[in-house]
Design a protein around this motif. Structure first.
Motif, PDB file in Angstrom:
ATOM      1  N   ALA A 169       0.827  -1.202   0.000  1.00 32.13           N
ATOM      2  CA  ALA A 169       0.000   0.000   0.000  1.00 32.13           C
ATOM      3  C   ALA A 169       0.866   1.258   0.000  1.00 32.13           C
ATOM      4  O   ALA A 169       0.546   2.249  -0.674  1.00 32.13           O
ATOM      5  CB  ALA A 169      -0.932   0.002   1.215  1.00 32.13           C
ATOM      6  N   LEU A 170       1.963   1.238   0.732  1.00 36.10           N
ATOM      7  CA  LEU A 170       2.875   2.373   0.745  1.00 36.10           C
ATOM      8  C   LEU A 170       3.498   2.583  -0.629  1.00 36.10           C
ATOM      9  O   LEU A 170       3.573   3.718  -1.127  1.00 36.10           O
ATOM     10  CB  LEU A 170       3.968   2.155   1.788  1.00 36.10           C
ATOM     11  CG  LEU A 170       5.007   3.252   1.914  1.00 36.10           C
ATOM     12  CD1 LEU A 170       4.373   4.506   2.480  1.00 36.10           C
ATOM     13  CD2 LEU A 170       6.139   2.801   2.803  1.00 36.10           C
ATOM     14  N   LEU A 171       3.942   1.516  -1.282  1.00 39.89           N
ATOM     15  CA  LEU A 171       4.506   1.634  -2.631  1.00 39.89           C
ATOM     16  C   LEU A 171       3.466   2.118  -3.639  1.00 39.89           C
ATOM     17  O   LEU A 171       3.773   2.936  -4.510  1.00 39.89           O
ATOM     18  CB  LEU A 171       5.084   0.296  -3.081  1.00 39.89           C
ATOM     19  CG  LEU A 171       6.420  -0.097  -2.456  1.00 39.89           C
ATOM     20  CD1 LEU A 171       6.857  -1.464  -2.980  1.00 39.89           C
ATOM     21  CD2 LEU A 171       7.483   0.929  -2.731  1.00 39.89           C
ATOM     22  N   ALA A 172       2.253   1.627  -3.539  1.00 34.63           N
ATOM     23  CA  ALA A 172       1.197   2.057  -4.450  1.00 34.63           C
ATOM     24  C   ALA A 172       0.883   3.538  -4.250  1.00 34.63           C
ATOM     25  O   ALA A 172       0.715   4.285  -5.219  1.00 34.63           O
ATOM     26  CB  ALA A 172      -0.060   1.216  -4.233  1.00 34.63           C
ATOM     27  N   SER A 173       0.829   3.976  -3.020  1.00 36.92           N
ATOM     28  CA  SER A 173       0.580   5.388  -2.739  1.00 36.92           C
ATOM     29  C   SER A 173       1.713   6.257  -3.252  1.00 36.92           C
ATOM     30  O   SER A 173       1.490   7.326  -3.824  1.00 36.92           O
ATOM     31  CB  SER A 173       0.398   5.583  -1.232  1.00 36.92           C
ATOM     32  OG  SER A 173       0.281   6.942  -0.922  1.00 36.92           O
ATOM     33  N   TRP A 174       2.929   5.813  -3.068  1.00 33.00           N
ATOM     34  CA  TRP A 174       4.081   6.559  -3.553  1.00 33.00           C
ATOM     35  C   TRP A 174       4.085   6.623  -5.081  1.00 33.00           C
ATOM     36  O   TRP A 174       4.344   7.665  -5.673  1.00 33.00           O
ATOM     37  CB  TRP A 174       5.365   5.917  -3.052  1.00 33.00           C
ATOM     38  CG  TRP A 174       6.588   6.594  -3.558  1.00 33.00           C
ATOM     39  CD1 TRP A 174       7.075   7.809  -3.209  1.00 33.00           C
ATOM     40  CD2 TRP A 174       7.476   6.080  -4.561  1.00 33.00           C
ATOM     41  NE1 TRP A 174       8.214   8.077  -3.919  1.00 33.00           N
ATOM     42  CE2 TRP A 174       8.492   7.036  -4.757  1.00 33.00           C
ATOM     43  CE3 TRP A 174       7.510   4.898  -5.283  1.00 33.00           C
ATOM     44  CZ2 TRP A 174       9.518   6.845  -5.649  1.00 33.00           C
ATOM     45  CZ3 TRP A 174       8.545   4.713  -6.184  1.00 33.00           C
ATOM     46  CH2 TRP A 174       9.527   5.676  -6.354  1.00 33.00           C
ATOM     47  N   GLY A 175       3.797   5.519  -5.729  1.00 36.54           N
ATOM     48  CA  GLY A 175       3.745   5.496  -7.184  1.00 36.54           C
ATOM     49  C   GLY A 175       2.642   6.370  -7.739  1.00 36.54           C
ATOM     50  O   GLY A 175       2.800   7.034  -8.769  1.00 36.54           O
TER      51      GLY A 175
END
Length: 71
Positions: A37-43
């Motif tokens: 979820a953190l990577l998706a939000s960052w992307g």
């Protein structure tokens, strides 16, 4: 007759959870999902995070209108 659980465990012991493989897998999977979820939000927000000024394009367009003659 069933044994009385109140006599076998005190209150602090009764409130504690069990440790084991089930708890480990829940912790591992939830940590992995939080990371995804953190990577998706960052992307999703990478373009906005890379900008140094929120209205960079608007400032560049308005700056061209202030060309003045040399004194």
């Amino acid at each position: 007759m069933a044994p009385n659980l109140a006599t076998r465990f005190n209150a602090a012991r009764a409130r504690q959870g069990r440790l084991g493989r089930d708890v480990f897998w829940v912790l591992l999977i939830s940590t992995f999902l939080a990371f995804v979820a953190l990577l998706a939000s960052w992307g999703w927000n990478a373009g906005r995070l890379a900008a140094t000024e929120p209205d960079h394009d608007a400032k560049a367009a308005t700056a061209q209108t202030f060309d003045a003659a040399a004194p």
